[in-house]
Design a protein around this motif. Structure first.
Motif, PDB file in Angstrom:
ATOM      1  N   GLY A  41       0.784  -1.213   0.000  1.00 56.61           N
ATOM      2  CA  GLY A  41       0.000   0.000   0.000  1.00 56.61           C
ATOM      3  C   GLY A  41       0.821   1.271   0.000  1.00 56.61           C
ATOM      4  O   GLY A  41       1.819   1.399  -0.716  1.00 56.61           O
ATOM      5  N   ILE A  42       0.422   2.204   0.847  1.00 62.34           N
ATOM      6  CA  ILE A  42       1.008   3.544   0.839  1.00 62.34           C
ATOM      7  C   ILE A  42       2.490   3.526   1.201  1.00 62.34           C
ATOM      8  O   ILE A  42       3.267   4.361   0.726  1.00 62.34           O
ATOM      9  N   GLY A  43       2.908   2.581   2.029  1.00 59.81           N
ATOM     10  CA  GLY A  43       4.323   2.504   2.408  1.00 59.81           C
ATOM     11  C   GLY A  43       5.220   2.277   1.210  1.00 59.81           C
ATOM     12  O   GLY A  43       6.269   2.923   1.070  1.00 59.81           O
ATOM     13  N   SER A  44       4.829   1.371   0.335  1.00 60.22           N
ATOM     14  CA  SER A  44       5.607   1.101  -0.865  1.00 60.22           C
ATOM     15  C   SER A  44       5.674   2.321  -1.762  1.00 60.22           C
ATOM     16  O   SER A  44       6.738   2.660  -2.299  1.00 60.22           O
ATOM     17  N   ALA A  45       4.544   3.010  -1.928  1.00 58.83           N
ATOM     18  CA  ALA A  45       4.504   4.193  -2.780  1.00 58.83           C
ATOM     19  C   ALA A  45       5.407   5.291  -2.241  1.00 58.83           C
ATOM     20  O   ALA A  45       6.145   5.939  -2.997  1.00 58.83           O
ATOM     21  N   ILE A  46       5.368   5.509  -0.926  1.00 57.15           N
ATOM     22  CA  ILE A  46       6.176   6.572  -0.313  1.00 57.15           C
ATOM     23  C   ILE A  46       7.658   6.272  -0.450  1.00 57.15           C
ATOM     24  O   ILE A  46       8.455   7.132  -0.849  1.00 57.15           O
ATOM     25  N   PRO A  90      12.659  -1.884   3.194  1.00 50.23           N
ATOM     26  CA  PRO A  90      11.354  -2.207   3.789  1.00 50.23           C
ATOM     27  C   PRO A  90      10.354  -1.099   3.484  1.00 50.23           C
ATOM     28  O   PRO A  90      10.730   0.066   3.312  1.00 50.23           O
ATOM     29  N   SER A  91       9.083  -1.437   3.447  1.00 50.09           N
ATOM     30  CA  SER A  91       8.057  -0.453   3.093  1.00 50.09           C
ATOM     31  C   SER A  91       7.724   0.500   4.237  1.00 50.09           C
ATOM     32  O   SER A  91       6.914   1.412   4.048  1.00 50.09           O
ATOM     33  N   ASN A  92       8.320   0.310   5.407  1.00 50.92           N
ATOM     34  CA  ASN A  92       8.071   1.215   6.526  1.00 50.92           C
ATOM     35  C   ASN A  92       9.304   2.045   6.880  1.00 50.92           C
ATOM     36  O   ASN A  92       9.373   2.634   7.961  1.00 50.92           O
ATOM     37  N   LEU A  93      10.286   2.100   5.978  1.00 50.38           N
ATOM     38  CA  LEU A  93      11.525   2.823   6.272  1.00 50.38           C
ATOM     39  C   LEU A  93      11.272   4.327   6.273  1.00 50.38           C
ATOM     40  O   LEU A  93      10.656   4.855   5.340  1.00 50.38           O
ATOM     41  N   PRO A  94      11.729   5.065   7.307  1.00 58.50           N
ATOM     42  CA  PRO A  94      11.556   6.518   7.343  1.00 58.50           C
ATOM     43  C   PRO A  94      12.166   7.196   6.118  1.00 58.50           C
ATOM     44  O   PRO A  94      13.212   6.773   5.612  1.00 58.50           O
ATOM     45  N   ILE A  95      11.541   8.268   5.658  1.00 62.28           N
ATOM     46  CA  ILE A  95      11.967   8.935   4.436  1.00 62.28           C
ATOM     47  C   ILE A  95      13.396   9.462   4.535  1.00 62.28           C
ATOM     48  O   ILE A  95      14.159   9.393   3.568  1.00 62.28           O
ATOM     49  N   GLN A 147      -1.320  -4.265   5.175  1.00 66.39           N
ATOM     50  CA  GLN A 147      -1.537  -3.062   5.976  1.00 66.39           C
ATOM     51  C   GLN A 147      -1.440  -1.845   5.048  1.00 66.39           C
ATOM     52  O   GLN A 147      -0.482  -1.074   5.100  1.00 66.39           O
ATOM     53  N   PHE A 148      -2.430  -1.670   4.213  1.00 67.86           N
ATOM     54  CA  PHE A 148      -2.354  -0.752   3.080  1.00 67.86           C
ATOM     55  C   PHE A 148      -2.176   0.705   3.488  1.00 67.86           C
ATOM     56  O   PHE A 148      -1.488   1.458   2.813  1.00 67.86           O
ATOM     57  N   LEU A 149      -2.809   1.120   4.576  1.00 70.09           N
ATOM     58  CA  LEU A 149      -2.779   2.533   4.955  1.00 70.09           C
ATOM     59  C   LEU A 149      -1.763   2.822   6.044  1.00 70.09           C
ATOM     60  O   LEU A 149      -1.619   3.973   6.463  1.00 70.09           O
ATOM     61  N   ASN A 150      -1.084   1.791   6.535  1.00 64.74           N
ATOM     62  CA  ASN A 150      -0.071   1.999   7.563  1.00 64.74           C
ATOM     63  C   ASN A 150       1.285   2.253   6.917  1.00 64.74           C
ATOM     64  O   ASN A 150       1.598   1.721   5.866  1.00 64.74           O
ATOM     65  N   THR A 198      11.661  -7.100   1.632  1.00 67.35           N
ATOM     66  CA  THR A 198      11.743  -5.796   1.001  1.00 67.35           C
ATOM     67  C   THR A 198      10.623  -5.608  -0.022  1.00 67.35           C
ATOM     68  O   THR A 198       9.942  -6.552  -0.416  1.00 67.35           O
ATOM     69  N   ILE A 199      10.485  -4.383  -0.483  1.00 68.57           N
ATOM     70  CA  ILE A 199       9.396  -4.037  -1.391  1.00 68.57           C
ATOM     71  C   ILE A 199       9.447  -4.845  -2.678  1.00 68.57           C
ATOM     72  O   ILE A 199       8.425  -5.333  -3.171  1.00 68.57           O
ATOM     73  N   GLY A 200      10.631  -5.025  -3.229  1.00 69.29           N
ATOM     74  CA  GLY A 200      10.745  -5.647  -4.542  1.00 69.29           C
ATOM     75  C   GLY A 200      10.767  -7.151  -4.571  1.00 69.29           C
ATOM     76  O   GLY A 200      10.736  -7.746  -5.657  1.00 69.29           O
ATOM     77  N   GLU A 201      10.814  -7.793  -3.413  1.00 68.06           N
ATOM     78  CA  GLU A 201      10.922  -9.250  -3.405  1.00 68.06           C
ATOM     79  C   GLU A 201       9.606  -9.943  -3.050  1.00 68.06           C
ATOM     80  O   GLU A 201       9.586 -11.147  -2.804  1.00 68.06           O
ATOM     81  N   ILE A 202       8.510  -9.206  -3.074  1.00 74.02           N
ATOM     82  CA  ILE A 202       7.231  -9.745  -2.634  1.00 74.02           C
ATOM     83  C   ILE A 202       6.682 -10.810  -3.574  1.00 74.02           C
ATOM     84  O   ILE A 202       6.049 -11.766  -3.148  1.00 74.02           O
ATOM     85  N   CYS A 203       6.931 -10.686  -4.884  1.00 72.72           N
ATOM     86  CA  CYS A 203       6.312 -11.602  -5.843  1.00 72.72           C
ATOM     87  C   CYS A 203       7.341 -12.076  -6.864  1.00 72.72           C
ATOM     88  O   CYS A 203       7.765 -11.313  -7.734  1.00 72.72           O
ATOM     89  N   ALA A 204       7.725 -13.350  -6.787  1.00 71.42           N
ATOM     90  CA  ALA A 204       8.702 -13.905  -7.715  1.00 71.42           C
ATOM     91  C   ALA A 204       8.173 -13.929  -9.142  1.00 71.42           C
ATOM     92  O   ALA A 204       8.916 -13.701 -10.099  1.00 71.42           O
ATOM     93  N   LEU A 205       6.877 -14.188  -9.295  1.00 74.19           N
ATOM     94  CA  LEU A 205       6.294 -14.273 -10.628  1.00 74.19           C
ATOM     95  C   LEU A 205       6.400 -12.934 -11.362  1.00 74.19           C
ATOM     96  O   LEU A 205       6.684 -12.893 -12.565  1.00 74.19           O
TER      97      LEU A 205
END
Length: 335
Positions: A41-46, A90-95, A147-150, A198-205
Motif C-alpha cells: 500500500g502507501i508505504g511502498s509508494a512513499i 522495507p516499506s516502513n523505512l523513514p523517508i 496493511q495498506f494505509l499503515n 523488502t518491497i521488490g521481493e514480494i512476488c517472484a512471478l
C-alpha cells in the motif's frame, strides 16, 4: 562543425542506447512495482517515490554544481537506481533514511567514480548495504502484508528467510513448517502471519515476467540469471538432501531477494562481465556466495553482498576471458 569519425570495419548499426536499455529495465520492473503497491500500500509508494526523486535530485545536483557537467538525469539511470534502491528497502523505512541511501548510492556508488559507465559497484546495492550496516534495526523490520494505509507504525513479523535461519540455528527442521507454500511465494502472498521482506521481493512471478520481457527485448542475456538460479538450486538441493534442516531449493529460490538480485541487480551492464562465458562464471560465483552467506553468515540474506563481492572481481574476469577479436585466427597447439 561536425566531426567525421573514421574507424576500421566491420561497421554495424544498432538501435541500442543507454536510454532505451535503462527505460526498458524500468518497464520490466512495473509488474513487481504494482504488486508491491497491492500488498504494501502507501508505504511502498512513499518509499519508492522518495527513492527515485532523491536519486534524480542528487545526480542532477552533483553533476551541475560539483562536476560542472551536462545533466544526465534524462538517460534513465538515476530513475532506475532509485527504483532498485527502493525495491531493496522495507516499506516502513523513514523517508530521511531513504534520502541517505540515495545520497550514498548516487554520490558514492556512482558519481564519485565519474558517473554512469565508470562505477565498479552497483550503485543501488552500495546504498542498500550502507543502510543495512548503518541502520540495522530499521532495515530489518519487515511489515506484514495487507496493511495498506499503515506506514511507519505498521506491524512487523518474521520473513521466510529469518524462519530458515532459525531452523539452521536451532537444528529443528520442523521450524520450516512455518514457511508459506511455494505457490504463495511465487504469486506474492507470504501469508498474513509472516513479513514479506523488502518491497521488490514480494512476488517472484512478477520478477520473472520482467525477466521474460528483458530477454524478449534483448536488454539482457540469459547467462547471469540462469547461472545464478541453477547454482542456488543445485547447491541448496544438495544441502537439503544431506540435512532437512536446510530449506528446499524451491523455497530458497522464491524467498528473499534472490530473484530480484539475479534478474535486475547482477545483470547491470557496467558491473558485470562482458562475455557469455565470463557471465556464467560470475553468476555461478554469486549463487554460491549467496547460499554460503544465507546459511552460515550473520545475515539471513546474502544476495546483495554476493553481487558486490563479484562486482570487484569483474575486471579480473574480463581480463582472463576476453572476446575473440574480429578476424583473429586461433593458433592450435603443435602448429
Amino acid at each position: 562543425m561536425s566531426k567525421l569519425i573514421v574507424s576500421l570495419s566491420p561497421h554495424a548499426h544498432g538501435t541500442d542506447s543507454v536510454e532505451r536499455n535503462m527505460y526498458g529495465v524500468v518497464i520490466a520492473l512495473i509488474p513487481a512495482l504494482l504488486v508491491s503497491f497491492y500488498y504494501f500500500g502507501i508505504g511502498s509508494a512513499i518509499v519508492c517515490a522518495s527513492s527515485v526523486a532523491s536519486c534524480v535530485f542528487f545526480e542532477w545536483a552533483i553533476t551541475k554544481y560539483m562536476l560542472k557537467k551536462k545533466s544526465t538525469v534524462l538517460d534513465g539511470s538515476a530513475i532506475l537506481t532509485g527504483l532498485l534502491l527502493g525495491f531493496n528497502l522495507p516499506s516502513n523505512l523513514p523517508i530521511w533514511i531513504v534520502f541517505v541511501g540515495a545520497l550514498v548510492a548516487i554520490g558514492v556508488g556512482k558519481m564519485t567514480f565519474g558517473g554512469l559507465g565508470c562505477n565498479p559497484f552497483n550503485p543501488a546495492l552500495v546504498g542498500r548495504c550502507f543502510l543495512l550496516v548503518s541502520f540495522p534495526v530499521q532495515m530489518t523490520s519487515w511489515p506484514k502484508v495487507g496493511q495498506f494505509l499503515n506506514y511507519t507504525d505498521a506491524e512487523t513479523a518474521a520473513t521466510p528467510l529469518s524462519i530458515m535461519k532459525t531452523a539452521i540455528k536451532t537444528g529443528d527442521s520442523s521450524v520450516l513448517n512455518q514457511l508459506p507454500d511455494s505457490v504463495s511465494m511465487l504469486l506474492g502472498n507470504p501469508g498474513l502471519n509472516n513479513g514479506a521482506g523488502t518491497i521488490g521481493e514480494i512476488c517472484a512471478l512478477a520478477l520473472i515476467l520482467g525477466l521474460v520481457y528483458m530477454l524478449w527485448k534483448k536488454i539482457i542475456t540469459w547467462h547471469i540469471p540462469v547461472s545464478i538460479i541453477a547454482t542456488v538450486f543445485v547447491f541448496c538441493g544438495l544441502l537439503h538432501v544431506a540435512n532437512p534442516v536446510y530449506a528446499s531449493p524451491l523455497a530458497e529460490l522464491l524467498s528473499g531477494g534472490l530473484m530480484l538480485g539475479a534478474i535486475f541487480m547482477a545483470t547491470d551492464y557496467v558491473t558485470s562481465p562482458m562475455t557469455g562465458k565470463g557471465q556464467i562464471i560470475y553468476g555461478v560465483a554469486i549463487g554460491f556466495l549467496t547460499v554460503v552467506i544465507r546459511n552460515w553468515g550473520a545475515y539471513p540474506e546474502g544476495m546483495s553482498f554476493a553481487i558486490l563481492i563479484m562486482n570487484a572481481f569483474t575486471p579480473l574476469i574480463n581480463a582472463y576471458i576476453k572476446p575473440k577479436r574480429y578476424g583473429e585466427v586461433v593458433k592450435k597447439e603443435g602448429k
